[in-house]
Design a protein around this motif. Structure first.
Motif, PDB file in Angstrom:
ATOM      1  N   ILE A  58       0.850  -1.200   0.000  1.00 56.38           N
ATOM      2  CA  ILE A  58       0.000   0.000   0.000  1.00 56.38           C
ATOM      3  C   ILE A  58       0.879   1.242   0.000  1.00 56.38           C
ATOM      4  CG2 ILE A  58      -1.578   1.384   1.445  1.00 56.38           C
ATOM      5  CD1 ILE A  58      -2.927  -1.295   2.245  1.00 56.38           C
ATOM      6  N   VAL A  59       1.910   1.238   0.855  1.00 55.74           N
ATOM      7  CA  VAL A  59       2.828   2.379   0.935  1.00 55.74           C
ATOM      8  C   VAL A  59       3.548   2.576  -0.399  1.00 55.74           C
ATOM      9  CG1 VAL A  59       4.910   3.272   2.051  1.00 55.74           C
ATOM     10  CG2 VAL A  59       3.135   2.183   3.428  1.00 55.74           C
ATOM     11  N   SER A  60       4.036   1.491  -0.982  1.00 51.66           N
ATOM     12  CA  SER A  60       4.759   1.563  -2.252  1.00 51.66           C
ATOM     13  C   SER A  60       3.864   2.082  -3.375  1.00 51.66           C
ATOM     14  CB  SER A  60       5.314   0.181  -2.609  1.00 51.66           C
ATOM     15  OG  SER A  60       5.995   0.214  -3.819  1.00 51.66           O
ATOM     16  N   ARG A  61       2.628   1.621  -3.402  1.00 50.15           N
ATOM     17  CA  ARG A  61       1.691   2.071  -4.443  1.00 50.15           C
ATOM     18  C   ARG A  61       1.384   3.560  -4.273  1.00 50.15           C
ATOM     19  NH1 ARG A  61       0.488   0.917  -9.403  1.00 50.15           N
ATOM     20  NH2 ARG A  61       0.034  -1.268  -8.969  1.00 50.15           N
ATOM     21  N   PHE A  62       1.174   4.007  -3.034  1.00 52.68           N
ATOM     22  CA  PHE A  62       0.857   5.413  -2.799  1.00 52.68           C
ATOM     23  C   PHE A  62       2.062   6.313  -3.083  1.00 52.68           C
ATOM     24  CE2 PHE A  62       0.599   9.083   0.202  1.00 52.68           C
ATOM     25  CZ  PHE A  62      -0.442   9.743  -0.428  1.00 52.68           C
ATOM     26  N   ALA A  63       3.218   5.947  -2.548  1.00 54.17           N
ATOM     27  CA  ALA A  63       4.389   6.825  -2.651  1.00 54.17           C
ATOM     28  C   ALA A  63       5.054   6.787  -4.017  1.00 54.17           C
ATOM     29  CB  ALA A  63       5.408   6.462  -1.569  1.00 54.17           C
ATOM     30  N   ASN A  64       5.112   5.608  -4.633  1.00 51.90           N
ATOM     31  CA  ASN A  64       5.877   5.446  -5.879  1.00 51.90           C
ATOM     32  C   ASN A  64       5.055   4.947  -7.054  1.00 51.90           C
ATOM     33  OD1 ASN A  64       8.288   6.047  -4.376  1.00 51.90           O
ATOM     34  ND2 ASN A  64       8.190   3.954  -3.584  1.00 51.90           N
ATOM     35  N   ASP A  65       3.763   4.699  -6.832  1.00 56.56           N
ATOM     36  CA  ASP A  65       2.864   4.153  -7.847  1.00 56.56           C
ATOM     37  C   ASP A  65       3.430   2.892  -8.488  1.00 56.56           C
ATOM     38  OD1 ASP A  65       0.495   3.987  -9.228  1.00 56.56           O
ATOM     39  OD2 ASP A  65       1.200   5.201 -10.906  1.00 56.56           O
ATOM     40  N   CYS A  66       3.941   1.989  -7.630  1.00 56.37           N
ATOM     41  CA  CYS A  66       4.434   0.709  -8.150  1.00 56.37           C
ATOM     42  C   CYS A  66       4.003  -0.429  -7.226  1.00 56.37           C
ATOM     43  CB  CYS A  66       5.950   0.734  -8.331  1.00 56.37           C
ATOM     44  SG  CYS A  66       6.867   0.791  -6.803  1.00 56.37           S
ATOM     45  N   PHE A  67       4.036  -1.628  -7.780  1.00 49.51           N
ATOM     46  CA  PHE A  67       3.670  -2.827  -7.032  1.00 49.51           C
ATOM     47  C   PHE A  67       4.689  -3.911  -7.342  1.00 49.51           C
ATOM     48  CE2 PHE A  67       1.582  -6.988  -6.841  1.00 49.51           C
ATOM     49  CZ  PHE A  67       1.125  -6.976  -5.525  1.00 49.51           C
ATOM     50  N   GLU A  68       5.245  -4.505  -6.305  1.00 49.82           N
ATOM     51  CA  GLU A  68       6.173  -5.621  -6.482  1.00 49.82           C
ATOM     52  C   GLU A  68       5.472  -6.895  -6.062  1.00 49.82           C
ATOM     53  OE1 GLU A  68      10.063  -5.053  -4.830  1.00 49.82           O
ATOM     54  OE2 GLU A  68      10.021  -2.919  -5.301  1.00 49.82           O
ATOM     55  N   HIS A  69       5.565  -7.921  -6.888  1.00 50.79           N
ATOM     56  CA  HIS A  69       4.870  -9.182  -6.596  1.00 50.79           C
ATOM     57  C   HIS A  69       5.479  -9.926  -5.421  1.00 50.79           C
ATOM     58  CE1 HIS A  69       1.979  -9.175  -9.922  1.00 50.79           C
ATOM     59  NE2 HIS A  69       2.903  -8.487 -10.556  1.00 50.79           N
ATOM     60  N   THR A  70       6.765  -9.731  -5.182  1.00 49.71           N
ATOM     61  CA  THR A  70       7.398 -10.358  -4.023  1.00 49.71           C
ATOM     62  C   THR A  70       8.062  -9.276  -3.178  1.00 49.71           C
ATOM     63  OG1 THR A  70       9.415 -10.767  -5.289  1.00 49.71           O
ATOM     64  CG2 THR A  70       7.836 -12.557  -5.184  1.00 49.71           C
ATOM     65  N   THR A  71       7.736  -9.268  -1.900  1.00 49.34           N
ATOM     66  CA  THR A  71       8.353  -8.323  -0.974  1.00 49.34           C
ATOM     67  C   THR A  71       8.792  -9.073   0.271  1.00 49.34           C
ATOM     68  OG1 THR A  71       6.221  -7.790   0.018  1.00 49.34           O
ATOM     69  CG2 THR A  71       6.989  -6.321  -1.717  1.00 49.34           C
ATOM     70  N   ASN A  72       9.879  -8.614   0.857  1.00 55.58           N
ATOM     71  CA  ASN A  72      10.342  -9.200   2.112  1.00 55.58           C
ATOM     72  C   ASN A  72       9.582  -8.564   3.269  1.00 55.58           C
ATOM     73  OD1 ASN A  72      12.333 -10.845   0.922  1.00 55.58           O
ATOM     74  ND2 ASN A  72      13.715  -9.093   0.757  1.00 55.58           N
ATOM     75  N   PRO A  73       9.352  -9.321   4.342  1.00 47.81           N
ATOM     76  CA  PRO A  73       8.659  -8.739   5.494  1.00 47.81           C
ATOM     77  C   PRO A  73       9.456  -7.559   6.060  1.00 47.81           C
ATOM     78  CG  PRO A  73       8.832 -11.139   5.711  1.00 47.81           C
ATOM     79  CD  PRO A  73       9.664 -10.736   4.537  1.00 47.81           C
ATOM     80  N   THR A  74       8.727  -6.554   6.513  1.00 45.87           N
ATOM     81  CA  THR A  74       9.357  -5.387   7.132  1.00 45.87           C
ATOM     82  C   THR A  74       9.963  -5.796   8.469  1.00 45.87           C
ATOM     83  OG1 THR A  74       7.704  -3.967   6.099  1.00 45.87           O
ATOM     84  CG2 THR A  74       8.916  -3.021   7.961  1.00 45.87           C
TER      85      THR A  74
END
Length: 196
Positions: free
Chosen positions: A21-37
């Protein structure tokens, strides 16, 4: 144009899509695989709202239980808390989300804006949390409610716009452009309660 800095904290179970959600809002992108924060990360984005600029400083907290004791230092001083669940995982709504709402009620800032967000609405075919149940719960605690999809971008900008709408507007004291900026007194909102 005055700039408001608004701290927003994202809470929720691991894997519900907070970082997406943060990535989509801030950078308008979506990654299919993300590591846990790990612990927390933050990003900022400034958007225009009416006659103001709202600089959202967004804290994305870890969803793993071992990091839960750290989270209060991230939501302290927040203007808003976004509590995220996965519409395809009932447990992320019934247990984790409601636990975070209770935590905010006990220890969060009294005037914090709460948004309940059902993420992954693009996966409606495997939905486990009925829209009406979540909407009714959000209404019962006086929270904003939206379903989002970080993957498609559905309702991501609308989420932050809804938060902006709940922030009391600024006004300038006197006629000078350099006059100090003060908050207009906010109408009291009902303190959110808990119903499980």
């Amino acid at each position: 144009m005055p700039i408001r800095e608004l701290k927003v904290c994202l809470l929720g179970d691991t894997g519900v899509g907070k970082s997406s959600i943060v990535s989509r809002f801030a950078n308008d992108c979506f990654e299919h695989t993300t590591n846990p924060t790990i612990g927390a990360s933050f990003v900022s984005k400034t958007v225009q709202y009416g006659k103001e600029l709202h600089k959202f400083v967004i804290w994305d907290t870890a969803g793993q239980e071992r990091f839960n004791s750290l989270v209060p230092m991230y939501y302290r001083g927040s203007a808003a808390a976004v509590v995220v669940y996965d519409v395809t995982k009932r447990d992320s709504f019934c247990n984790t989300l409601k636990k975070w709402v209770q935590e905010l009620k006990r220890h969060g800032p009294e005037d914090i804006i709460v948004a309940i967000v059902g993420n992954k609405c693009d996966l409606s075919g495997i939905r486990e949390v009925p829209l009406e149940d979540a909407k009714k719960y959000a209404e019962s605690i006086g929270a904003i409610y939206l379903e989002t999809s970080a993957k498609s971008g559905c309702n991501i900008a609308e989420l932050f716009k809804a938060i902006s709408q709940r922030i009391p507007p600024l006004y300038l004291v006197g006629n000078s452009e350099n006059a100090p900026i003060k908050l207009r007194k906010q109408k009291p909102r009902p303190r959110f309660g808990i119903s499980c």
